[in-house]
Design a protein around this motif. Structure first.
Motif, PDB file in Angstrom:
ATOM      1  N   LEU A 114       0.853  -1.183   0.000  1.00 34.22           N
ATOM      2  CA  LEU A 114       0.000   0.000   0.000  1.00 34.22           C
ATOM      3  C   LEU A 114       0.889   1.233   0.000  1.00 34.22           C
ATOM      4  CD1 LEU A 114      -2.610  -1.116   2.670  1.00 34.22           C
ATOM      5  CD2 LEU A 114      -2.857  -1.138   0.196  1.00 34.22           C
ATOM      6  N   ILE A 115       0.627   2.138  -0.915  1.00 33.59           N
ATOM      7  CA  ILE A 115       1.435   3.344  -1.017  1.00 33.59           C
ATOM      8  C   ILE A 115       0.523   4.549  -0.871  1.00 33.59           C
ATOM      9  CG2 ILE A 115       2.930   4.707  -2.502  1.00 33.59           C
ATOM     10  CD1 ILE A 115       3.830   2.119  -3.800  1.00 33.59           C
ATOM     11  N   ASN A 116       0.787   5.341   0.130  1.00 42.46           N
ATOM     12  CA  ASN A 116       0.088   6.606   0.308  1.00 42.46           C
ATOM     13  C   ASN A 116       0.960   7.663  -0.374  1.00 42.46           C
ATOM     14  OD1 ASN A 116      -1.211   8.885   1.106  1.00 42.46           O
ATOM     15  ND2 ASN A 116      -1.255   8.367   3.291  1.00 42.46           N
ATOM     16  N   THR A 117       0.494   8.182  -1.492  1.00 43.54           N
ATOM     17  CA  THR A 117       1.346   9.063  -2.298  1.00 43.54           C
ATOM     18  C   THR A 117       1.703  10.347  -1.560  1.00 43.54           C
ATOM     19  OG1 THR A 117      -0.635   9.961  -3.371  1.00 43.54           O
ATOM     20  CG2 THR A 117       0.518   8.165  -4.486  1.00 43.54           C
ATOM     21  N   GLU A 118       0.761  10.891  -0.808  1.00 41.54           N
ATOM     22  CA  GLU A 118       1.069  12.123  -0.062  1.00 41.54           C
ATOM     23  C   GLU A 118       2.166  11.863   0.966  1.00 41.54           C
ATOM     24  OE1 GLU A 118      -2.611  13.332   1.620  1.00 41.54           O
ATOM     25  OE2 GLU A 118      -3.547  13.708  -0.330  1.00 41.54           O
ATOM     26  N   ARG A 119       2.044  10.763   1.674  1.00 39.85           N
ATOM     27  CA  ARG A 119       3.029  10.416   2.697  1.00 39.85           C
ATOM     28  C   ARG A 119       4.380  10.089   2.055  1.00 39.85           C
ATOM     29  NH1 ARG A 119       4.469  11.154   7.755  1.00 39.85           N
ATOM     30  NH2 ARG A 119       5.234   9.301   8.762  1.00 39.85           N
ATOM     31  N   ALA A 120       4.349   9.421   0.898  1.00 44.29           N
ATOM     32  CA  ALA A 120       5.598   9.065   0.220  1.00 44.29           C
ATOM     33  C   ALA A 120       6.352  10.305  -0.236  1.00 44.29           C
ATOM     34  CB  ALA A 120       5.298   8.149  -0.971  1.00 44.29           C
ATOM     35  N   VAL A 121       5.641  11.303  -0.747  1.00 42.79           N
ATOM     36  CA  VAL A 121       6.286  12.545  -1.177  1.00 42.79           C
ATOM     37  C   VAL A 121       6.863  13.271   0.026  1.00 42.79           C
ATOM     38  CG1 VAL A 121       5.826  14.819  -2.154  1.00 42.79           C
ATOM     39  CG2 VAL A 121       4.893  12.782  -3.251  1.00 42.79           C
ATOM     40  N   GLU A 122       6.111  13.267   1.137  1.00 43.99           N
ATOM     41  CA  GLU A 122       6.595  13.936   2.350  1.00 43.99           C
ATOM     42  C   GLU A 122       7.857  13.242   2.887  1.00 43.99           C
ATOM     43  OE1 GLU A 122       5.065  14.778   6.902  1.00 43.99           O
ATOM     44  OE2 GLU A 122       3.644  14.086   5.390  1.00 43.99           O
ATOM     45  N   VAL A 123       7.858  11.931   2.899  1.00 40.54           N
ATOM     46  CA  VAL A 123       9.023  11.180   3.372  1.00 40.54           C
ATOM     47  C   VAL A 123      10.216  11.424   2.457  1.00 40.54           C
ATOM     48  CG1 VAL A 123       9.921   8.835   3.647  1.00 40.54           C
ATOM     49  CG2 VAL A 123       7.705   9.424   4.588  1.00 40.54           C
ATOM     50  N   GLU A 124       9.975  11.466   1.156  1.00 44.28           N
ATOM     51  CA  GLU A 124      11.069  11.727   0.210  1.00 44.28           C
ATOM     52  C   GLU A 124      11.679  13.104   0.432  1.00 44.28           C
ATOM     53  OE1 GLU A 124      11.557  12.203  -4.575  1.00 44.28           O
ATOM     54  OE2 GLU A 124      10.055  10.792  -3.823  1.00 44.28           O
ATOM     55  N   ASN A 125      10.845  14.110   0.671  1.00 48.79           N
ATOM     56  CA  ASN A 125      11.362  15.463   0.940  1.00 48.79           C
ATOM     57  C   ASN A 125      12.157  15.503   2.240  1.00 48.79           C
ATOM     58  OD1 ASN A 125      10.219  16.460  -1.393  1.00 48.79           O
ATOM     59  ND2 ASN A 125       8.343  17.132  -0.390  1.00 48.79           N
ATOM     60  N   ILE A 126      11.679  14.803   3.261  1.00 51.40           N
ATOM     61  CA  ILE A 126      12.388  14.770   4.546  1.00 51.40           C
ATOM     62  C   ILE A 126      13.739  14.069   4.384  1.00 51.40           C
ATOM     63  CG2 ILE A 126      12.329  13.778   6.866  1.00 51.40           C
ATOM     64  CD1 ILE A 126       9.299  14.293   6.855  1.00 51.40           C
ATOM     65  N   GLU A 127      13.758  12.952   3.632  1.00 51.26           N
ATOM     66  CA  GLU A 127      15.024  12.252   3.394  1.00 51.26           C
ATOM     67  C   GLU A 127      16.013  13.129   2.641  1.00 51.26           C
ATOM     68  OE1 GLU A 127      14.138   8.681   1.316  1.00 51.26           O
ATOM     69  OE2 GLU A 127      13.611   7.586   3.138  1.00 51.26           O
ATOM     70  N   ARG A 128      15.526  13.853   1.642  1.00 49.40           N
ATOM     71  CA  ARG A 128      16.390  14.731   0.864  1.00 49.40           C
ATOM     72  C   ARG A 128      16.986  15.823   1.758  1.00 49.40           C
ATOM     73  NH1 ARG A 128      12.892  16.752  -2.866  1.00 49.40           N
ATOM     74  NH2 ARG A 128      12.903  14.767  -3.952  1.00 49.40           N
ATOM     75  N   GLU A 129      16.157  16.407   2.628  1.00 45.62           N
ATOM     76  CA  GLU A 129      16.638  17.449   3.541  1.00 45.62           C
ATOM     77  C   GLU A 129      17.638  16.878   4.541  1.00 45.62           C
ATOM     78  OE1 GLU A 129      17.034  21.215   5.138  1.00 45.62           O
ATOM     79  OE2 GLU A 129      15.970  20.635   3.317  1.00 45.62           O
ATOM     80  N   LEU A 130      17.374  15.660   5.032  1.00 49.49           N
ATOM     81  CA  LEU A 130      18.282  15.022   5.983  1.00 49.49           C
ATOM     82  C   LEU A 130      19.644  14.750   5.343  1.00 49.49           C
ATOM     83  CD1 LEU A 130      18.758  13.693   8.755  1.00 49.49           C
ATOM     84  CD2 LEU A 130      17.917  11.583   7.735  1.00 49.49           C
TER      85      LEU A 130
END
Length: 194
Positions: A131-147
């Motif tokens: 199951l992929i929640n696209t909103e959550r996936a985009v948010e996690v990707e942005n957080i990973e990029r910032e980290l």
């Protein structure tokens, strides 16, 4: 004698195994040929695989068959024995070449079934869908990029400081265990030094 040219001219054959699935009549003929005259198989069976588009042409006798190379959902191990007592693993099989008389332009790469009847539609029955929640996936990707950006800049820094901030009132100072772990808050020590 130039060793490099000899190596380039010599064909390197890697041992890879796959399952060849023929139409019923041709499969019976091939099995009979393997049982009676295995030395003639090399003359009567020709395989031409194209790994770029996962297709192949099988020439068996005077018949021409078109094949489609697909991946199994699981890995199958193949074994070999010489004395019917000890067995040795020879390879992992993860592909099947499905042959037919007509050319099939089906672009599916994955095969939905295993090779035994209990594994029919195994991909649908036993593998859990993710199951992929696209909103959550985009948010996690942005957080990973910032980290990763922060970690990269921290590695490039000459020196670094940290600061522990509390969202509570200033009356709620950290207890002794936090002071033992972190020491004084860095903003207070920097004010005293200036």
């Amino acid at each position: 004698m130039d060793f490099e040219n000899d190596v380039e001219n010599e064909k390197i054959v890697l041992e890879q195994q796959f399952i060849l699935r023929l139409p019923h009549e041709e499969a019976i003929k091939l099995r009979n040929l393997l049982d009676t005259k295995p030395s003639k198989v090399k003359k009567s069976l020709k395989l031409d695989l194209n790994l770029d588009d996962n297709s192949g042409i099988v020439k068996f006798g005077k018949r021409k068959l078109y094949g489609c190379l697909r991946k199994f959902p699981t890995i199958i191990e193949s074994y070999k024995t010489h004395d019917k007592v000890t067995i040795c693993k020879t390879a992992d099989i993860n592909q099947v070449l499905i042959c037919d008389f007509e050319k099939n332009d089906n672009k599916k790469l994955n095969f939905m079934h295993g090779i035994t009847p209990p594994l029919k539609n195994v991909k649908k029955k036993r593998f859990r869908k993710t199951l992929i929640n696209t909103e959550r996936a985009v948010e996690v990707e942005n957080i990973e990029r910032e980290l990763y950006y922060l970690l990269r800049t921290d590695l490039e820094a000459v020196s670094s400081k940290y600061e522990v901030t509390y969202e509570q009132d200033k009356e709620n100072r950290p207890n002794n265990s936090e002071l033992n772990l972190f020491g004084n808050i860095s903003s207070e020590t920097s004010d005293e030094e200036d």
